[in-house]
Design a protein around this motif. Sequence first.
Motif, PDB file in Angstrom:
ATOM      1  N   UNK A 161       0.838  -1.211   0.000  1.00  0.00           N
ATOM      2  CA  UNK A 161       0.000   0.000   0.000  1.00  0.00           C
ATOM      3  C   UNK A 161       0.868   1.254   0.000  1.00  0.00           C
ATOM      4  N   UNK A 162       1.884   1.255   0.864  1.00  0.00           N
ATOM      5  CA  UNK A 162       2.781   2.420   0.927  1.00  0.00           C
ATOM      6  C   UNK A 162       3.654   2.506  -0.325  1.00  0.00           C
ATOM      7  N   UNK A 163       4.144   1.372  -0.790  1.00  0.00           N
ATOM      8  CA  UNK A 163       5.024   1.350  -1.964  1.00  0.00           C
ATOM      9  C   UNK A 163       4.312   1.899  -3.193  1.00  0.00           C
ATOM     10  N   UNK A 164       3.073   1.521  -3.373  1.00  0.00           N
ATOM     11  CA  UNK A 164       2.326   1.966  -4.548  1.00  0.00           C
ATOM     12  C   UNK A 164       2.009   3.455  -4.501  1.00  0.00           C
ATOM     13  N   UNK A 165       2.167   4.063  -3.319  1.00  0.00           N
ATOM     14  CA  UNK A 165       1.998   5.512  -3.186  1.00  0.00           C
ATOM     15  C   UNK A 165       3.350   6.228  -3.217  1.00  0.00           C
ATOM     16  N   UNK A 166       4.423   5.485  -3.519  1.00  0.00           N
ATOM     17  CA  UNK A 166       5.722   6.104  -3.697  1.00  0.00           C
ATOM     18  C   UNK A 166       6.629   6.134  -2.485  1.00  0.00           C
ATOM     19  N   UNK A 167       6.304   5.427  -1.414  1.00  0.00           N
ATOM     20  CA  UNK A 167       7.153   5.404  -0.214  1.00  0.00           C
ATOM     21  C   UNK A 167       8.378   4.535  -0.508  1.00  0.00           C
ATOM     22  N   UNK A 168       9.542   5.169  -0.631  1.00  0.00           N
ATOM     23  CA  UNK A 168      10.747   4.479  -1.072  1.00  0.00           C
ATOM     24  C   UNK A 168      11.167   3.353  -0.132  1.00  0.00           C
ATOM     25  N   UNK A 169      11.086   3.562   1.174  1.00  0.00           N
ATOM     26  CA  UNK A 169      11.480   2.497   2.102  1.00  0.00           C
ATOM     27  C   UNK A 169      10.525   1.318   1.993  1.00  0.00           C
ATOM     28  N   UNK A 170       9.242   1.587   1.838  1.00  0.00           N
ATOM     29  CA  UNK A 170       8.272   0.502   1.660  1.00  0.00           C
ATOM     30  C   UNK A 170       8.539  -0.236   0.344  1.00  0.00           C
ATOM     31  N   UNK A 171       8.959   0.490  -0.680  1.00  0.00           N
ATOM     32  CA  UNK A 171       9.305  -0.153  -1.944  1.00  0.00           C
ATOM     33  C   UNK A 171      10.480  -1.109  -1.739  1.00  0.00           C
ATOM     34  N   UNK A 172      11.467  -0.666  -0.982  1.00  0.00           N
ATOM     35  CA  UNK A 172      12.614  -1.514  -0.656  1.00  0.00           C
ATOM     36  C   UNK A 172      12.172  -2.754   0.128  1.00  0.00           C
ATOM     37  N   UNK A 173      11.334  -2.550   1.134  1.00  0.00           N
ATOM     38  CA  UNK A 173      10.864  -3.671   1.956  1.00  0.00           C
ATOM     39  C   UNK A 173      10.017  -4.642   1.132  1.00  0.00           C
ATOM     40  N   UNK A 174       9.212  -4.118   0.216  1.00  0.00           N
ATOM     41  CA  UNK A 174       8.415  -4.981  -0.658  1.00  0.00           C
ATOM     42  C   UNK A 174       9.333  -5.795  -1.568  1.00  0.00           C
ATOM     43  N   UNK A 175      10.380  -5.172  -2.056  1.00  0.00           N
ATOM     44  CA  UNK A 175      11.374  -5.928  -2.817  1.00  0.00           C
ATOM     45  C   UNK A 175      11.973  -7.042  -1.977  1.00  0.00           C
ATOM     46  N   UNK A 176      12.220  -6.747  -0.700  1.00  0.00           N
ATOM     47  CA  UNK A 176      12.788  -7.748   0.199  1.00  0.00           C
ATOM     48  C   UNK A 176      11.882  -8.937   0.432  1.00  0.00           C
ATOM     49  N   UNK A 177      10.590  -8.688   0.618  1.00  0.00           N
ATOM     50  CA  UNK A 177       9.698  -9.824   0.859  1.00  0.00           C
ATOM     51  C   UNK A 177       9.501 -10.642  -0.421  1.00  0.00           C
ATOM     52  N   UNK A 178       9.556  -9.994  -1.570  1.00  0.00           N
ATOM     53  CA  UNK A 178       9.506 -10.761  -2.827  1.00  0.00           C
ATOM     54  C   UNK A 178      10.777 -11.586  -2.997  1.00  0.00           C
ATOM     55  N   UNK A 179      11.902 -11.054  -2.558  1.00  0.00           N
ATOM     56  CA  UNK A 179      13.167 -11.780  -2.645  1.00  0.00           C
ATOM     57  C   UNK A 179      13.151 -13.019  -1.748  1.00  0.00           C
TER      58      UNK A 179
END
Length: 191
Positions: free
Chosen positions: A108-126
Amino acid sequence: MRVTTNRTVQAMLLGLLLLLPTSHAQEPLNVTEVQPAAEQGHARSQVALGIMYYLGQGGAQYYKQAAAWYGKAAGQGDTDAQRFLGDLYYLGKGVPQDYKQAAAWFRKAAEQGHATAQFLLGGVHYTGQGVPQDYLQAYTWFSVAAANGEPDSPIGRDAVAALLSPQQLESAQKTAAEYFEKHQPKTSKSR
């Protein structure tokens, strides 16, 4: 997966407190000063109060109260609250540990442009925690986070890139460019 340190959270708290409606801008705020605005629905105050409870400012750490206040602000679309709530679900602090919920809040945060959430989402996909393991999505979100200024993301992006075939990497780069255009930081509800 990077976990938020107390020093990081304290720095975020300081930044958030500068955004709060108060006449005591030069003095440290406490729970009793922030709570009235939070109870009136001010999302940034709710986030600040959540951080105070998380850190135990003025008393013991109360993760359940932190989660409750983050939840109120997250429901209003506050990206910091969404990301912090994801952290609590990931760690199992104040809420049952639930990687699926963590990933959902990070998204939710990543899709709104929150860079740290984007990083964390990348981490859980990894890692495949809470979502199916998907190196293409991991690469994509690490790349978007890096482009949005998250300093640790290039390390994740480059590590995942080494796992992809040239065709997969090309596809992931194309998707990352599309996501980057779509998921830029929103100035009104993010840091």
